[in-house]
Every structure is written in structure tokens, then in C-alpha cells.
Motif scaffolding. Structure first.
Motif, PDB file in Angstrom:
ATOM      1  N   TYR A  14       0.830  -1.210   0.000  1.00 26.78           N
ATOM      2  CA  TYR A  14       0.000   0.000   0.000  1.00 26.78           C
ATOM      3  C   TYR A  14       0.864   1.260   0.000  1.00 26.78           C
ATOM      4  CZ  TYR A  14      -4.291  -2.648   0.636  1.00 26.78           C
ATOM      5  OH  TYR A  14      -5.361  -3.488   0.438  1.00 26.78           O
ATOM      6  N   TYR A  17       2.068   1.611  -3.682  1.00 23.87           N
ATOM      7  CA  TYR A  17       1.016   1.750  -4.691  1.00 23.87           C
ATOM      8  C   TYR A  17       0.830   3.210  -5.090  1.00 23.87           C
ATOM      9  CZ  TYR A  17      -3.690   2.120  -6.629  1.00 23.87           C
ATOM     10  OH  TYR A  17      -4.764   2.413  -7.426  1.00 23.87           O
ATOM     11  N   ALA A 138      -3.242  -0.660   6.301  1.00 22.93           N
ATOM     12  CA  ALA A 138      -3.108  -0.371   4.872  1.00 22.93           C
ATOM     13  C   ALA A 138      -3.246   1.130   4.610  1.00 22.93           C
ATOM     14  CB  ALA A 138      -4.165  -1.150   4.088  1.00 22.93           C
ATOM     15  N   SER A 142      -0.564   4.079   3.074  1.00 26.27           N
ATOM     16  CA  SER A 142      -0.821   5.058   2.017  1.00 26.27           C
ATOM     17  C   SER A 142      -0.591   6.486   2.518  1.00 26.27           C
ATOM     18  CB  SER A 142      -2.264   4.904   1.518  1.00 26.27           C
ATOM     19  OG  SER A 142      -2.491   3.617   0.978  1.00 26.27           O
TER      20      SER A 142
END
Length: 496
Positions: A14, A17, A138, A142
Motif C-alpha cells: 500500500y 502503490y 493499509a 498510504s
């Protein structure tokens, strides 16, 4: 301890990403690409997951096993991030796209493996809490990415003395350290799970995903409307976050650090609020009502960002709350409209078309931004949310015509479930009674008829014991009984 490693298992995935979103300005400047090419980095992540949503669980269950599957998918994430960084270092954007493709192969399947570990270790105990903690970790990954990668780029720039693709590549390599950390967590989890298997005789976890593509033809209208809501909603959230940093810099004149902070507020709110909203929806019910509220709030947020200069923190906080609420209310509805044996196919198909929508809309959003600017982009996102709103209103009326079970209150749902269980028990009782009645009507064999006849005479126990104690054959026993029959008729043989 297992829970801690389980939560950190997806942290690196995460975190990396949204590396492109955290470094949008740097990527476009250093790699000399337009916005459409930049958004292809997200599209290439989604393309493999259009297919892998159906086969990721199968690979874990039947091919690799949970332990090796987790390690292999973690390796895909690490290798993909390294290729992504090397592409920047060598000034080869196509190699960066390849890296994102490899990264995508591991990313979504690793999330499936993470959930499988959770079910294997915590089923029947604190499973909902564990899923909430995993989701929170998660979102923390981020959020940390959004707020730290710009600073990492600045430190590398100070070290090298200039900006450029080399600086970008080194910053991405440093970000990839989180993926190595997650791989270490996968190795430790595999060791602990194997140890538990030996000590506790515990089986390896299974995903429970039984997927048959032929089930798609049996999907109801309600389920297809849920799919439309899912796709039209999420394509207005994730691509917007991918492009949001520069949007806040250009429209609201924020600094790079302020833009990163406000762009990550959706994830910051989602981390603590997702478990809270999950608990709320469980206690209240009314899933469709909550989804309508979330979609309307999201639409209001995009309209505020598009047509006003109000403090964007208000709109982004509303978006974060709505995003958390929709996830808690929408995804469980699939289980209410699909039989249990089709759940794996339904969720796999839902994730597949979601990734397909994200891949297509990411590229489309980049092209709109290059040609028309941020105002038209926000209008485009608002239109997608409007389609989602139309679908959820249609779902409300379709559900109303078919009994309204999707929008039942929690108390009514519990009551109907109890009635269904009672009805199932009643049917099972009737079925067993019918089987017993049929068994009584079955023709008897010779032995059962003779035994029944003797039991009525009352002499079965005594005579059988006598003859069997002598070791005589059944034929001799029967002859003896026929000889004694006249005597038994006059009760001259005592009954024992």
C-alpha cells in the motif's frame, strides 16, 4: 505477534502503490511525460488484476499453499518496485510501466493471502477486529507514503545536488525498502504458521473462494446494480487521489507539503472510521440507505472542489467519511443477494470489473486533464458519481419490489434469519420423519420376518441364547423353533 506481522504484511504494497501520486510533479518533470502517460502507471497496476481476481485465490489454495503463496506474491511486489525504480534511473518510462505491471500481479493477490491468514488464525474469535486493523494499517501505509516521499526526494536531491530521473529512481528505491520489510514479515508468518501446524495440528488456511465463471449468467439484477455502483464510485475516488496533489497546488496555491497532507486525508480518515462504520452498519442495518448517503456526500464533495473556492479540507474530509461508509455498507450486500456457493465468483467478478474500470478511467482522466484542465476533470468525476447515484436509486426500488431485504433493519434481519433457521429445522424434521416412514414400508427379508415373529411369541431371547451357546447353525435353530411352536402356543415355555 502473528497479528502484528499480519498487519505489516501489506504495508509495503500500500505504501508503494501511491508512490506516483506522492511524486506526480517529479515524475512528470523528470521523465518528461504528460498526465495521460503518468496515469498509465496506475492503469498498468490494474490490468493484471482484471484476471488475477479470479485466479489469485485458486493459486493460493491449490498450487502454492498459503505460506508459499504469500512469499511469492511478496516477491512480485518487491521485484515490481525495483523494476519501477530502475526504469526511472535508466530514464526508460516503458520499464517503469513494466515494473508497475509486475507490482500489480503481486499486490491484489497479497491482499487475498493476508485475509486468508486472518481467517486461519482468528476465525470465531476477533475476526472483524482483525480485518479492521488490517485495513487501518493499509491506510496508514498510504498516508505515510503521501507525506514522506516528497521529503525523501528532497533529501536525495540535496545529496546529488540536482533533480532528474536519477534522483527520482533513488527515491523510489528507498521507498521499496518497505516492500522488503513486508517480505520479511511474510517469511516470519510462514515459519510461525508451519510451527502452529505441527504443534496444534492446524491445517493451512483456505481462501474459501470457489469460482465458477458459469455462475455469472445466474446473477440477479440487484447484483449487477451493485457492480455498477462499485465501479462508478471508485473510479471517482482513486484516480482523483492519484492526480490530487497537483490539483491542490494549482487551484488552491498550496505548498507541496500541504497538498500531500490534504490529498492523504481520505486515507487518514478511513483508518479509524472504517471499523466504526462497520460496527454502525452491523447494528443499524439499512445498507442501501447508507450507500445513498455516502454517494450523495461524495457528489457534494466533488461539486465543492470543482465550482467553489471553499476550504478544500472540508470537501476532502467529507470524501474520506463517505468513502469509509460506502465500503462498509456496499460490499456486504453481495452476500445478501448471492447464494453462498456463488460468493467467490461474485466477489471475484466485482473486483475484476472494478480494476477494469480503474485502468480505463485512469487513462481517460489523464487525457481529459491534458486537453481540458481540472474543471472538466472534476465534472467528469461528478458524472461518474451521478451514474453511481442513479444505480443505487434503481437498486432501492428493485429491492423494494422484491421484498426489501437489502434495506432491512438489523433487528428485522436477525428476526428473519431466526425464522429461516426454524423453518429449516422444521423441514429437516419432516424429511427425517418421512425417511423413517419409508423405512417401515420397506419389504422385510427372511431373517427380519422370522425375528419379528419370534419376538411376538416372547421366546426369542431365551431360545436364541440356548442354541447359539451350543454353536448350532441357524438352520438347526429354525428347525428347533418349528418343533417348539405348538408348545409355545400353550405357554409351556417360560418367557425370559
Amino acid at each position: 505477534m502473528v497479528l502484528a506481522f499480519m498487519c505489516f504484511l501489506g504495508f509495503g504494497s500500500y505504501f508503494c502503490y501511491d508512490n506516483p501520486a506522492a511524486l506526480q510533479t517529479q515524475v512528470q518533470r523528470d521523465m518528461k511525460v504528460n498526465t495521460a502517460q503518468f496515469m498509465s502507471l496506475y492503469a498498468w497496476y490494474s490490468w493484471p488484476n482484471v484476471v488475477l481476481c479470479f485466479f489469485g485465490g485458486f493459486l493460493i489454495d491449490r498450487v502454492f499453499g498459503i505460506r508459499w503463496g504469500t512469499i511469492i506474491f511478496s516477491c512480485f511486489v518487491c521485484v515490481g518496485q525495483v523494476i519501477f525504480a530502475v526504469g526511472a534511473i535508466s530514464n526508460a518510462f516503458w520499464l517503469m510501466e513494466t515494473g508497475r505491471f509486475v507490482f500489480g500481479i503481486g499486490g491484489e493477490s497479497l491482499a487475498v493471502a493476508q485475509n486468508t491468514y486472518a481467517v486461519s488464525w482468528f476465525k470465531g474469535k476477533e475476526l472483524n477486529l482483525v480485518f479492521g486493523l488490517q485495513l487501518s494499517m493499509a491506510r496508514i501505509g498510504s498516508t505515510v507514503n503521501m507525506n514522506i516521499m516528497g521529503w525523501v526526494y528532497s533529501r536525495v536531491q540535496d545529496l546529488l545536488g540536482s533533480t532528474g530521473y536519477l534522483t527520482l529512481g533513488i527515491a523510489l528505491l528507498i521507498g521499496g525498502v518497505t516492500c522488503i520489510f513486508s517480505l520479511i514479515c511474510a517469511l516470519i508468518l510462514a515459519y510461525l504458521d508451519r510451527r502452529a501446524e505441527k504443534i496444534l495440528c492446524k491445517e493451512q488456511g483456505k481462501t474459501g473462494e470457489v469460482i465458477k465463471l458459469t455462475d455469472v449468467k445466474d446473477f440477479s439484477l440487484s447484483l449487477w446494480l451493485i457492480f455498477i455502483i462499485c465501479v462508478c464510485y471508485y473510479v471517482a475516488v482513486f484516480p482523483f487521489i492519484g492526480l490530487g496533489k497537483v490539483f491542490f497546488i494549482e487551484k488552491f496555491k498550496f505548498s507541496s507539503q500541504e497538498a500531500s497532507a490534504i490529498n492523504s486525508i481520505v486515507y487518514v480518515i478511513s483508518a479509524p472510521m472504517s471499523p466504526v462504520f462497520g460496527f454502525l452498519v452491523d447494528k443499524v442495518g439499512r445498507n442501501i440507505t447508507w450507500v445513498i448517503l455516502a454517494v450523495v456526500t461524495t457528489l457534494a464533495s466533488h461539486i465543492m472542489l470543482a465550482f467553489t473556492f471553499f476550504n478544500p479540507w472540508i470537501a476532502m474530509c467529507l470524501l474520506g467519511v463517505a468513502y469509509s461508509l460506502l465500503a462498509c455498507a456496499l460490499w456486504p450486500m453481495v452476500a445478501y443477494v448471492v447464494p453462498e456457493h456463488q460468493l467467490g465468483t461474485a466477489y471475484g467478478f466485482m473486483q475484476s470489473i472494478q480494476n477494469l474500470g480503474l485502468a480505463v478511467i485512469s487513462i481517460a482522466a489523464g487525457m481529459i486533464l491534458d486537453s481540458r484542465g481540472y474543471l472538466f476533470l472534476e465534472i467528469f468525476f461528478s458524472a461518474c458519481v451521478c451514474l453511481s447515484l442513479i444505480a443505487v436509486v434503481m437498486l432501492y426500488f428493485v429491492n423494494l419490489l422484491r421484498g426489501g431485504d437489502l434495506n432491512w433493519s438489523a433487528k428485522k434481519r436477525e428476526k428473519m434469519q431466526k425464522l429461516a433457521v426454524a423453518e429449516e429445522k422444521r423441514r429437516e424434521k419432516i424429511r427425517r420423519q418421512n425417511e423413517d416412514d419409508l423405512a417401515k414400508l420397506q419389504p422385510k427379508n427372511d431373517f427380519s420376518l422370522r425375528n419379528r415373529y419370534l419376538s411376538r411369541l416372547g421366546a426369542q431371547v431365551l431360545i436364541t441364547k440356548v442354541f447359539l451357546s451350543k454353536g448350532w447353525q441357524f438352520s438347526s435353530l429354525w428347525k428347533g423353533l418349528m418343533f417348539l411352536k405348538p408348545l409355545m402356543a400353550f405357554n409351556t415355555i417360560p418367557v425370559v
